[in-house]
Write a protein that holds these residues in place. Structure first.
Motif, PDB file in Angstrom:
ATOM      1  N   ASN A 133       1.131  -1.120   0.505  1.00 57.51           N
ATOM      2  CA  ASN A 133       0.043   0.161   0.120  1.00 57.51           C
ATOM      3  C   ASN A 133       1.132   1.273  -0.072  1.00 57.51           C
ATOM      4  O   ASN A 133       1.867   0.891   0.357  1.00 57.51           O
ATOM      5  N   ASN A 134       0.443   2.150  -0.488  1.00 51.54           N
ATOM      6  CA  ASN A 134       1.520   3.409  -0.715  1.00 51.54           C
ATOM      7  C   ASN A 134       1.239   4.545   0.847  1.00 51.54           C
ATOM      8  O   ASN A 134      -0.136   4.997   0.214  1.00 51.54           O
ATOM      9  N   VAL A 135       2.399   4.830   1.244  1.00 50.59           N
ATOM     10  CA  VAL A 135       2.569   5.186   2.455  1.00 50.59           C
ATOM     11  C   VAL A 135       2.195   7.264   1.912  1.00 50.59           C
ATOM     12  O   VAL A 135       1.948   7.502   2.798  1.00 50.59           O
ATOM     13  N   ALA A 136       2.116   7.322   0.524  1.00 56.63           N
ATOM     14  CA  ALA A 136       1.425   8.623   0.085  1.00 56.63           C
ATOM     15  C   ALA A 136       0.631   8.981   0.708  1.00 56.63           C
ATOM     16  O   ALA A 136       0.227  10.340   1.062  1.00 56.63           O
ATOM     17  N   ARG A 137      -0.485   8.269   1.325  1.00 52.77           N
ATOM     18  CA  ARG A 137      -1.775   8.545   1.625  1.00 52.77           C
ATOM     19  C   ARG A 137      -1.879   8.753   2.255  1.00 52.77           C
ATOM     20  O   ARG A 137      -2.662   9.564   3.079  1.00 52.77           O
ATOM     21  N   SER A 182      -1.961  -2.454   5.355  1.00 50.48           N
ATOM     22  CA  SER A 182      -1.051  -3.051   3.868  1.00 50.48           C
ATOM     23  C   SER A 182      -0.188  -4.577   4.155  1.00 50.48           C
ATOM     24  O   SER A 182      -0.004  -5.216   5.470  1.00 50.48           O
ATOM     25  N   CYS A 183      -0.172  -4.962   2.783  1.00 53.10           N
ATOM     26  CA  CYS A 183       0.433  -6.026   2.510  1.00 53.10           C
ATOM     27  C   CYS A 183       2.450  -5.879   2.880  1.00 53.10           C
ATOM     28  O   CYS A 183       2.795  -4.799   2.527  1.00 53.10           O
ATOM     29  N   LEU A 184       3.096  -6.631   3.802  1.00 49.55           N
ATOM     30  CA  LEU A 184       4.593  -6.356   2.964  1.00 49.55           C
ATOM     31  C   LEU A 184       4.461  -7.448   2.322  1.00 49.55           C
ATOM     32  O   LEU A 184       4.564  -9.047   2.777  1.00 49.55           O
ATOM     33  N   LEU A 185       5.735  -7.894   1.361  1.00 47.27           N
ATOM     34  CA  LEU A 185       5.585  -8.781  -0.149  1.00 47.27           C
ATOM     35  C   LEU A 185       6.517  -9.389  -0.230  1.00 47.27           C
ATOM     36  O   LEU A 185       7.844  -7.758   0.316  1.00 47.27           O
ATOM     37  N   GLY A 202      -8.705 -11.171  -1.274  1.00 46.98           N
ATOM     38  CA  GLY A 202      -9.246 -10.054  -1.429  1.00 46.98           C
ATOM     39  C   GLY A 202      -9.147  -9.189  -0.783  1.00 46.98           C
ATOM     40  O   GLY A 202      -9.477  -7.816  -0.283  1.00 46.98           O
ATOM     41  N   LEU A 203      -7.356  -8.796  -0.602  1.00 46.87           N
ATOM     42  CA  LEU A 203      -6.576  -7.757  -0.095  1.00 46.87           C
ATOM     43  C   LEU A 203      -5.906  -6.959  -1.779  1.00 46.87           C
ATOM     44  O   LEU A 203      -4.910  -5.715  -1.078  1.00 46.87           O
ATOM     45  N   ALA A 204      -6.636  -6.934  -3.109  1.00 46.17           N
ATOM     46  CA  ALA A 204      -5.843  -6.090  -3.744  1.00 46.17           C
ATOM     47  C   ALA A 204      -6.564  -4.813  -3.812  1.00 46.17           C
ATOM     48  O   ALA A 204      -5.639  -3.693  -3.694  1.00 46.17           O
ATOM     49  N   TRP A 205      -7.482  -3.974  -3.203  1.00 48.43           N
ATOM     50  CA  TRP A 205      -7.501  -2.752  -2.591  1.00 48.43           C
ATOM     51  C   TRP A 205      -6.266  -2.525  -2.021  1.00 48.43           C
ATOM     52  O   TRP A 205      -6.377  -1.397  -1.624  1.00 48.43           O
ATOM     53  N   THR A 206      -5.957  -3.812  -1.262  1.00 48.44           N
ATOM     54  CA  THR A 206      -4.695  -2.324  -0.070  1.00 48.44           C
ATOM     55  C   THR A 206      -3.333  -2.441  -0.673  1.00 48.44           C
ATOM     56  O   THR A 206      -2.479  -2.339  -0.423  1.00 48.44           O
TER      57      THR A 206
END
Lengths: 361, 129
Positions: free
Chosen positions: A72-76, A86-89, A251-255
């Motif tokens: 996920n984008n911490v710019a948010r 967020s996920c850690l990938l 189900g985490l595409a939104w993240t």
């Protein structure tokens, strides 16, 4: 030897049934898991979740580092105190962990990660730092305890038990945190209800627990936490996803922020990913209880339950399952339970949010 | 809760009560319900089913997990407790009155081979360690 939180003697004094949870000696329930579940949906209860680890990320390049480390984008995160899930990938796009990152100031972010993956996460982030941003510093905050107070009355009860907390959190929106001295009050949780996760020096944890107890807040164990999060449609790391699963399959595409101009670990793999299965919710129409690893039979191919159980709010069994992507909400599919094919309806999670049932029964 | 003296027991935590009509009533012990936690579903055997001794014949599911119930002796199922279908929590409330099924034993004399209360308590206690 199991690890213990500061509140371990308190749980034992309350007569909790203790279990080994990822190497931690934690309370499963204090009598009735179902009553604790209802208590959170209807009133509020408190959980010791100090087994989770807070990791502070400090230094001028913290934001740039996390922009690369997290899917996920911490710019948010523009407002101080704001939180992001967020996920850690890994490089293959597999989920190493799911976490919450809090933006505390431009030189200070705080991650809260799962207990079972904490050591692995810390090592992973340290290695990534050494390679990308050696001036950024990580600190594992095992000196902090975490008490989650969850439910419709949670905030009012925290205000009573913790003088000053109402002023400290006035105007605080959901998924944001504020500080009161050394105590961080975050409007986050894992139950689908409003409430706080309170991070505080471990030495003060027992006193806060006692004050909440005196205010009438019941204790709830990890058993209720699991049924609450399942009803809320939230993933449990290690059960619904792991490093062989991409966020798209759980189900985490939104993240995942695939927006142009930002590289992050796992991005190139995800850009090529073509998931054949996705996560859905199931509501059992027949009698029985669905459990993880049971097979899901559909006309479009087989799937598997990742988390299943009895949902106290719905008074029936629900599950999260990974099924072929063509199987969508509204479909009726079968789950194999001890040789019986039981009927279930496919739904879009969450099942319950803020005390309300969100799916057709 | 104390273990009733008038019942027989199995190592696998079933209790068995001899009825005047020659049938045996089966439930799970208070120790078993406590270990399982809140019960949410009971799958009873079909009436008329021929049971082999020690075979899996019913399932109780708690919020935590499913647990098998084993036939204490061989026999034929004569009745199941329909009340539990909608109220499995009755087992948590009073394990020794919330029976699960009744059966007619093939060899009634084998009842004496089951455990008495003291032996069951010792067996359950030993399992904890």
């Amino acid at each position: 030897m199991l690890k213990t939180t500061m509140l371990n003697p308190v749980h034992r004094a309350l007569g909790a049934r203790m279990v080994d949870f990822g190497g931690w000696d934690m309370p499963l329930h204090y009598g009735s898991q179902i009553e604790e579940h209802h208590c959170v949906r209807r009133d509020c209860a408190m959980f010791d979740v100090s087994h989770m680890l807070a990791i502070d990320v400090r230094g001028a390049d913290s934001r740039a580092f996390l922009s690369y480390a997290l899917a996920n984008n911490v710019a948010r995160l523009q407002q101080r105190g704001k939180a992001l899930y967020s996920c850690l990938l890994n490089a293959a796009g597999g989920v190493l962990d799911d976490l919450i990152v809090y933006f505390l100031d431009e030189n200070w972010f705080r991650l809260v990660v799962n207990a079972g993956t904490a050591d692995k996460d810390y090592a992973w982030l340290s290695a990534l730092l050494a390679e990308r941003a050696p001036q950024v510093r990580l600190k594992a905050r095992r000196d902090l305890a975490i008490i989650a107070v969850q439910g419709p009355n949670a905030r009012a009860q925290v205000y009573k038990a913790l003088p000053g907390s109402e002023d400290a959190t006035s105007g605080l929106t959901y998924f944001s945190a504020a500080f009161m001295g050394e105590c961080m009050l975050a409007r986050t949780g894992y139950t689908g209800e409003d409430g706080f996760e309170i991070l505080l020096p471990a030495a003060h944890a027992a006193a806060l627990w006692q004050k909440l107890h005196e205010a009438g807040v019941a204790a709830a164990g990890l058993g209720a936490r699991d049924t609450l999060r399942l009803e809320a449609g939230m993933n449990l790391y290690g059960q619904d996803m792991d490093d062989s699963t991409t966020p798209f399959e759980t189900g985490l595409a939104w993240t995942v922020d695939m927006g142009a101009g930002r590289d992050f670990v796992g991005r190139s793999a995800l850009a090529l990913a073509c998931p054949e299965r996705h996560a859905v919710g199931l509501v059992l129409l027949d009698k029985g209880v669905m459990r993880s690893h049971q097979r899901v039979a559909t006309p479009l191919g087989a799937g598997e339950i990742t988390s299943g159980g009895f949902a106290p709010t719905l008074a029936r069994s629900i599950a999260l399952a990974r099924v072929p992507t063509a199987v969508v909400p509204g479909a009726e599919v079968q789950v194999e339970v001890r040789g019986h094919a039981l009927r279930t309806r496919v739904v879009q999670p969450p099942f319950v949010r803020r005390g309300r049932i969100m799916v057709e029964l | 809760m104390s273990t009733p003296e008038n019942l027989k027991y199995t190592k696998s935590h079933e209790w068995v009560r001899a009825e005047a009509d020659g049938t045996l009533t089966v439930g799970i012990t208070d120790h078993a319900q406590e270990m399982l936690g809140d019960l949410v579903y009971v799958e009873a055997p079909a009436v008329g089913r021929q049971l082999k001794r020690s075979e899996e014949c019913a399932v109780v599911e708690s919020v935590k997990a499913a647990a098998d119930i084993y036939a204490p002796l061989a026999g034929v199922v004569t009745e199941v407790n329909a009340e539990l279908a909608d109220a499995p929590e009755k087992i948590n409330q009073d394990a020794y009155s919330a029976w699960i099924f009744k059966f007619k034993p093939d060899q009634p004399g084998e009842l004496s081979e089951l455990l008495d209360a003291a032996t069951y308590e010792a067996s359950a206690a030993a399992e904890k360690h």
